[in-house]
Design an enzyme around this catalytic site. Structure first.
Site, mmCIF file in Angstrom:
data_model
loop_
_atom_site.group_PDB
_atom_site.id
_atom_site.type_symbol
_atom_site.label_atom_id
_atom_site.label_comp_id
_atom_site.label_asym_id
_atom_site.label_seq_id
_atom_site.Cartn_x
_atom_site.Cartn_y
_atom_site.Cartn_z
ATOM 1 N N THR A 62 30.166 35.227 42.464
ATOM 2 C CA THR A 62 29.114 36.015 43.087
ATOM 3 C C THR A 62 29.025 37.370 42.404
ATOM 4 O O THR A 62 30.032 37.876 41.890
ATOM 5 C CB THR A 62 29.406 36.184 44.600
ATOM 6 O OG1 THR A 62 28.318 36.841 45.229
ATOM 7 C CG2 THR A 62 30.676 36.988 44.822
ATOM 8 N N ASP A 114 40.787 36.557 35.742
ATOM 9 C CA ASP A 114 40.222 36.928 34.443
ATOM 10 C C ASP A 114 39.637 38.339 34.485
ATOM 11 O O ASP A 114 39.280 38.892 33.461
ATOM 12 C CB ASP A 114 39.135 35.927 34.036
ATOM 13 C CG ASP A 114 38.618 36.157 32.626
ATOM 14 O OD1 ASP A 114 39.451 36.363 31.713
ATOM 15 O OD2 ASP A 114 37.388 36.160 32.432
ATOM 16 N N GLU A 159 39.516 47.905 34.321
ATOM 17 C CA GLU A 159 39.670 47.269 33.018
ATOM 18 C C GLU A 159 39.480 48.300 31.899
ATOM 19 O O GLU A 159 38.660 49.215 32.050
ATOM 20 C CB GLU A 159 38.665 46.118 32.859
ATOM 21 C CG GLU A 159 38.894 44.990 33.854
ATOM 22 C CD GLU A 159 37.944 43.806 33.637
ATOM 23 O OE1 GLU A 159 37.137 43.854 32.668
ATOM 24 O OE2 GLU A 159 38.016 42.852 34.411
ATOM 25 N N HIS A 176 39.588 39.168 30.643
ATOM 26 C CA HIS A 176 38.135 39.042 30.781
ATOM 27 C C HIS A 176 37.553 38.168 29.666
ATOM 28 O O HIS A 176 36.667 38.567 28.907
ATOM 29 C CB HIS A 176 37.464 40.418 30.768
ATOM 30 C CG HIS A 176 36.168 40.451 31.521
ATOM 31 N ND1 HIS A 176 35.739 41.527 32.252
ATOM 32 C CD2 HIS A 176 35.192 39.507 31.673
ATOM 33 C CE1 HIS A 176 34.570 41.273 32.805
ATOM 34 N NE2 HIS A 176 34.216 40.056 32.461
ATOM 35 N N ALA A 215 33.401 34.934 29.043
ATOM 36 C CA ALA A 215 32.284 34.697 28.117
ATOM 37 C C ALA A 215 32.729 34.683 26.665
ATOM 38 O O ALA A 215 31.895 34.703 25.761
ATOM 39 C CB ALA A 215 31.231 35.776 28.310
#
Length: 532
Positions: free
Chosen positions: A204, A257, A262, A280, A283
């Site tokens: 979300t 992740d 960060e 992270h 992607a």
């Protein structure tokens, strides 16, 4: 030629797309890290293409005097001050589909690794140990997978879970029953999902409602031994509450992740064996990085060259195919708003926009944005289709939309009605085959008036001599009338006149006209259209 700055690392192919489509591009992939230098040069550019390194702050946006569009190669736009961009009329685009599969696959991989304790088992084996009995995992077949957020990525995860013979339950306020059935998932409320799921995966966006949604209260509702995967946004989880859940055994494991802060170079999670952490990577595949780069270059180029808007966060999308057909009606909506905005002096309480006939099947969100921009521009000169809806909302103006089938002689028209404390005003218009906007009704009075750059609008009782009076005053003062349209509601009733002029109406002539007892009101108008 529009000019775009690429301030983060982007594929050379994406840079070439800009060039091939007629956009001048400066590829400076390290500039995003230099806040002062970026602030110094940003005023030169129409577009800014970024990843996550460039922070588009309100200060940067205020310095971007020519900026029209910001393109984020990726889904998350946490590094862009969207309210500030919207107030300045800058479109913010992302690329929600370019890395959907990659992120979904990472979540599934994290689930497998969590179920079978793969990272710890790998480290142990590489250390020369053979701890076969230590790593007792669980099967995922037959387990209940709870998917929080069933949009682009969540729906892919859900279908993968179904394919793995899991029972998939999903919570998403926007998930319809038919879509849930299509995906093969059971639609449930969040509390039920928390209570039933063996694995919970978050997909979300970060909003005020979702921030910290996985907290101590939520964890208390979960079954003992639940496993949690987060490849969405770190702020969705209250990290201290999850830490307590992991230490107590209520949560059997977590795969993270993303983190609240960060880069996460240190974290209490890093010392726990039942936590898998990745930097992270959702992607981070070569396919996804290439896809989002190409997509953002195509989207930004289409907007700067063709006016097409796709995947915009703060503006309705306009496809390249519909842009040519929509363009004259966008202009019509804008001039209707501009007319009312110029003749209305008291605060507006309500706005109703009616779409009749073919206009009802068009992209009405874009048309509404254009009408609101025209309405507000007399008071706020730099407003546009992006910033206008926000300004209307901030002013507490009630906005309503009405659509209906063809009801008159025109194939389609737009009618704008505004209500103030004192009165209600309305104006309707359409677009003829020449593509030019026309006024067809004002105050309920029918007429056919071409829209000119300079116009004069008058109201008066219907009586002999008004045409002569207007013509005489204009003629004596050297005001040339290009077109003259009249209308009335009934003989002897209310009448209006619209004069299309070659130049702005002089103030001294306006004073003379207003002083005449036969003229109830006279208002000079200006529209952003080419003079005839």
């Amino acid at each position: 030629m529009p000019r775009v700055l690429v301030s983060d690392k982007l594929s050379p192919t994406a840079v070439q797309i800009f060039k091939d489509r007629g956009v001048e591009v400066d590829y400076l992939p390290d500039l995003g890290k230099d806040k002062d230098k970026l602030l110094e040069v940003i005023g030169q550019y129409d577009g800014l293409a970024i990843r996550s390194a460039t922070k588009v702050t309100e200060k940067l946006i205020n310095a971007a005097t020519n900026l029209k569009v910001i393109g984020r190669a990726g889904i998350g736009v946490d590094n862009v001050d969207i309210p500030a961009a919207s107030r300045k009329g800058i479109i913010v685009m992302n690329t929600p589909f370019g890395n959907s599969i990659t992120t979904a696959e990472h979540a599934i991989a994290m689930m497998f690794a969590l179920a079978r304790e793969l990272p710890e088992a790998s480290a142990s084996t590489k250390a020369g140990k053979w701890e076969k009995n230590r790593f007792m995992g669980v099967e995922i077949t037959g387990k209940t997978l709870g998917v929080v957020g069933c949009g682009n990525i969540g729906s892919i995860v859900a279908t993968r879970g179904v394919g793995l013979k899991m029972h998939v339950i999903a919570f998403d306020p926007f998930l319809s029953d038919s879509r849930a059935q299509e995906l093969g998932v059971e639609k449930v409320e969040l509390d039920e999902l928390l209570a039933r799921a063996d694995f919970i995966t978050l997909h979300t966006p970060m909003t005020d409602k979702t921030r910290g949604m996985i907290n101590a209260d939520a964890i208390a509702k979960m079954k003992k031994g639940v496993r949690i995967i987060n490849c969405a946004r770190g702020g969705l989880i209250v990290e201290q509450d999850l830490l307590e859940g992991l230490k107590s055994g209520k949560v059997a494991g977590a795969a993270l992740d993303v983190f609240e802060v960060e880069p996460a170079t240190e974290s209490p999670f890093f010392g726990l064996e039942n936590v898998i952490a990745t930097p992270h990577l959702g992607a981070s595949t070569s396919e996804a990085q290439e896809n989002v780069a190409l997509q953002v270059a195509e989207q930004m180029s289409d907007y700067l060259i063709k006016g097409a808007v796709s995947n915009a966060i703060n503006m309705p999308s306009i496809t390249a195919e519909e842009a040519p057909k929509l363009k004259p009606f966008v202009k019509l909506a804008e001039v209707l708003g501009a007319f009312v905005g110029q003749v209305t002096e008291e605060p507006i309480k309500e706005v109703e926009i009616l779409f009749d006939g073919v206009t009802a099947s068009m992209n009405t969100r874009a048309l509404i944005s254009a009408a609101l921009a025209g309405l507000i521009r007399p008071q706020v000169s730099d407003v546009n289709m992006v910033s206008a809806p926000i300004m209307v909302k901030e002013r507490g103006i009630v906005l309503s939309e009405v659509k209906r089938d063809k009801s008159g002689v025109f194939d389609g028209y737009i009618k704008l009605t505004v209500t103030t404390e004192k009165q209600t005003r309305s104006i309707a218009g359409t677009v003829f085959s020449d593509g030019k906007p026309r006024f067809i009704q004002i105050k309920g009075i029918n007429l056919d008036a071409e829209v000119g750059q300079h116009m004069l609008y008058t109201t008066n009782p219907d009586a002999p001599g008004i045409i002569g009076l207007l013509g005489t005053i204009c003629g004596q003062n050297g005001v040339n009338i290009a077109n003259f349209q009249l209308g009335r509601n009934k003989p002897g009733g209310d009448a209006i006149a619209l004069l299309y002029l070659d130049a702005p109406f002089p103030e001294k002539v306006l004073a003379e006209l207003r002083a005449n007892p036969k003229i109830a009101s006279a208002k000079p108008l200006k529209f952003d259209v080419a003079a005839a």
